[in-house]
Design a protein around this motif. Structure first.
Motif, PDB file in Angstrom:
ATOM      1  N   ILE A 254      -9.980  -4.494 -19.484  1.00 34.78           N
ATOM      2  CA  ILE A 254     -10.633  -4.283 -18.186  1.00 34.78           C
ATOM      3  C   ILE A 254      -9.559  -4.238 -17.108  1.00 34.78           C
ATOM      4  N   ARG A 255      -9.896  -3.627 -16.005  1.00 34.57           N
ATOM      5  CA  ARG A 255      -8.965  -3.537 -14.883  1.00 34.57           C
ATOM      6  C   ARG A 255      -8.901  -4.878 -14.158  1.00 34.57           C
ATOM      7  N   ARG A 256      -7.711  -5.255 -13.757  1.00 33.77           N
ATOM      8  CA  ARG A 256      -7.570  -6.511 -13.023  1.00 33.77           C
ATOM      9  C   ARG A 256      -8.288  -6.456 -11.684  1.00 33.77           C
ATOM     10  N   SER A 257      -8.365  -5.271 -11.093  1.00 36.92           N
ATOM     11  CA  SER A 257      -9.064  -5.141  -9.817  1.00 36.92           C
ATOM     12  C   SER A 257     -10.546  -5.481  -9.947  1.00 36.92           C
ATOM     13  N   SER A 258     -11.114  -5.300 -11.147  1.00 36.22           N
ATOM     14  CA  SER A 258     -12.526  -5.614 -11.348  1.00 36.22           C
ATOM     15  C   SER A 258     -12.797  -7.102 -11.182  1.00 36.22           C
ATOM     16  N   LEU A 259     -11.816  -7.934 -11.536  1.00 39.71           N
ATOM     17  CA  LEU A 259     -11.980  -9.379 -11.362  1.00 39.71           C
ATOM     18  C   LEU A 259     -12.148  -9.725  -9.892  1.00 39.71           C
ATOM     19  N   ILE A 260     -11.353  -9.093  -9.023  1.00 40.97           N
ATOM     20  CA  ILE A 260     -11.439  -9.363  -7.592  1.00 40.97           C
ATOM     21  C   ILE A 260     -12.714  -8.760  -7.009  1.00 40.97           C
ATOM     22  N   LEU A 261     -13.000  -7.510  -7.366  1.00 39.82           N
ATOM     23  CA  LEU A 261     -14.163  -6.832  -6.795  1.00 39.82           C
ATOM     24  C   LEU A 261     -15.464  -7.529  -7.171  1.00 39.82           C
ATOM     25  N   SER A 262     -15.548  -8.059  -8.381  1.00 34.62           N
ATOM     26  CA  SER A 262     -16.767  -8.740  -8.794  1.00 34.62           C
ATOM     27  C   SER A 262     -17.012  -9.984  -7.950  1.00 34.62           C
ATOM     28  N   ARG A 263     -15.939 -10.683  -7.634  1.00 34.51           N
ATOM     29  CA  ARG A 263     -16.096 -11.887  -6.813  1.00 34.51           C
ATOM     30  C   ARG A 263     -16.485 -11.528  -5.383  1.00 34.51           C
ATOM     31  N   PHE A 264     -15.901 -10.440  -4.867  1.00 30.61           N
ATOM     32  CA  PHE A 264     -16.281  -9.970  -3.540  1.00 30.61           C
ATOM     33  C   PHE A 264     -17.769  -9.608  -3.507  1.00 30.61           C
ATOM     34  N   LEU A 265     -18.216  -8.894  -4.528  1.00 33.69           N
ATOM     35  CA  LEU A 265     -19.605  -8.451  -4.578  1.00 33.69           C
ATOM     36  C   LEU A 265     -20.556  -9.637  -4.600  1.00 33.69           C
ATOM     37  N   PHE A 266     -20.274 -10.601  -5.449  1.00 34.36           N
ATOM     38  CA  PHE A 266     -21.141 -11.782  -5.542  1.00 34.36           C
ATOM     39  C   PHE A 266     -21.127 -12.559  -4.234  1.00 34.36           C
ATOM     40  N   GLN A 267     -19.938 -12.784  -3.669  1.00 33.49           N
ATOM     41  CA  GLN A 267     -19.833 -13.589  -2.457  1.00 33.49           C
ATOM     42  C   GLN A 267     -20.471 -12.902  -1.264  1.00 33.49           C
ATOM     43  N   THR A 268     -20.367 -11.580  -1.195  1.00 32.15           N
ATOM     44  CA  THR A 268     -21.014 -10.839  -0.117  1.00 32.15           C
ATOM     45  C   THR A 268     -22.522 -10.991  -0.197  1.00 32.15           C
ATOM     46  N   GLY A 269     -23.068 -10.957  -1.413  1.00 30.85           N
ATOM     47  CA  GLY A 269     -24.503 -11.169  -1.581  1.00 30.85           C
ATOM     48  C   GLY A 269     -24.933 -12.556  -1.146  1.00 30.85           C
ATOM     49  N   MET A 270     -24.157 -13.572  -1.509  1.00 28.45           N
ATOM     50  CA  MET A 270     -24.462 -14.939  -1.102  1.00 28.45           C
ATOM     51  C   MET A 270     -24.413 -15.085   0.413  1.00 28.45           C
ATOM     52  N   ASN A 271     -23.372 -14.545   1.029  1.00 35.68           N
ATOM     53  CA  ASN A 271     -23.237 -14.651   2.482  1.00 35.68           C
ATOM     54  C   ASN A 271     -24.352 -13.893   3.202  1.00 35.68           C
ATOM     55  N   ALA A 272     -24.753 -12.760   2.641  1.00 33.82           N
ATOM     56  CA  ALA A 272     -25.849 -11.996   3.241  1.00 33.82           C
ATOM     57  C   ALA A 272     -27.145 -12.806   3.214  1.00 33.82           C
ATOM     58  N   ALA A 273     -27.409 -13.485   2.093  1.00 29.71           N
ATOM     59  CA  ALA A 273     -28.613 -14.311   1.991  1.00 29.71           C
ATOM     60  C   ALA A 273     -28.574 -15.450   3.014  1.00 29.71           C
ATOM     61  N   GLN A 274     -27.437 -16.102   3.148  1.00 26.98           N
ATOM     62  CA  GLN A 274     -27.316 -17.182   4.120  1.00 26.98           C
ATOM     63  C   GLN A 274     -27.442 -16.677   5.549  1.00 26.98           C
TER      64      GLN A 274
END
Length: 258
Positions: free
Chosen positions: A98-118
């Motif tokens: 897998i691409r190393r960038s996917s590790l970072i992007l996945s965390r951004f995606l999850f955290q953005t969703g959490m912050n949006a909910a809050q």
């Protein structure tokens, strides 16, 4: 297509981890609303409306509470990477095709969703307390965009730090030392005009200031000319911090692979 599959699969991992601790997830989503009710409610009577530019201090404090939430979540976002590194699970991920960038992007995606909910919870509570968005319903997506950009900037910085430090103890010591000064040397709870000259100069190079300014204009003034300018400065800060985070992550993971 492959990148999207990798990012979604890794994001699902973060979601499953969060869902396993449902009580923690519930309090994490609701906690910022509690801050808004008690913190802004307590200070509202002690703040001069002529200083903050409005008689509704709760409306003035909404962007600060959102920024406070994103700062805390930025630190939280980097913790899984930190513990994966210490336990050796990061090495297992790096050995996969897998691409190393996917590790970072996945965390951004999850955290953005959490912050949006809050953020949505904060806005709903603010509406219940009598705050009205001068920008109207379309102001909500714009606020979420500003929150997402700030999330990207702070998460990038936190992940760069998580890659660089030798242990979680050092990470928490640094973030604990930096987090509150980062918040209070911005316009989160007082306007720039009320700060000492040296603090105002620091606040003007703080990315939080521009995210808060954009959200505050949307809440108090509507679609003013300052919103695009604040978002543009925030985009520049995101690009710079993302470049630093990506460089640090690539450098550290390359050393681990070697």
């Amino acid at each position: 297509m492959m990148v999207a599959q990798e990012v979604l699969a890794l994001s699902r991992r973060w979601l499953l981890v969060a869902l396993r601790e449902r009580l923690s997830l519930l309090f994490s989503v609701l906690q910022p609303a509690v801050w808004l009710v008690f913190f802004a409610g307590a200070l509202g009577g002690a703040v001069d409306p002529r200083v903050v530019g409005t008689g509704d201090y709760i409306a003035f404090a909404v962007p600060g509470v959102i920024a406070f939430t994103v700062v805390g979540n930025g630190v939280t976002a980097a913790m899984p990477l930190l513990f994966d590194k210490e336990t050796g699970y990061l090495d297992k991920l790096l050995s996969m095709p897998i691409r190393r960038s996917s590790l970072i992007l996945s965390r951004f995606l999850f955290q953005t969703g959490m912050n949006a909910a809050q953020t949505l919870v904060i806005l709903v509570v603010a509406l219940v307390l009598g705050v009205r968005l001068e920008s109207g319903p379309l102001g909500v997506p714009a606020i979420l965009v500003a929150t997402a950009l700030l999330t990207l900037a702070l998460t990038s910085a936190a992940m760069a730090l998580a890659c660089a430090v030798p242990s979680h103890g050092t990470f928490f010591a640094i973030t604990g030392f930096v987090s509150l000064p980062l918040l209070f040397m911005s316009n989160a709870f007082v306007p720039l005009s009320a700060m000492p000259a040296w603090m105002e100069a620091v606040a003007r190079v703080n990315p939080l200031t521009y995210a808060i300014e954009a959200i505050r204009l949307l809440v108090l003034r509507g679609w003013g000319g300052g919103v695009p300018l604040s978002l543009a400065v925030l985009v520049v800060a995101c690009v710079l911090l993302l470049a630093v985070g990506a460089w640090q992550f690539a450098r550290q993971t390359s050393e681990r692979i070697a």
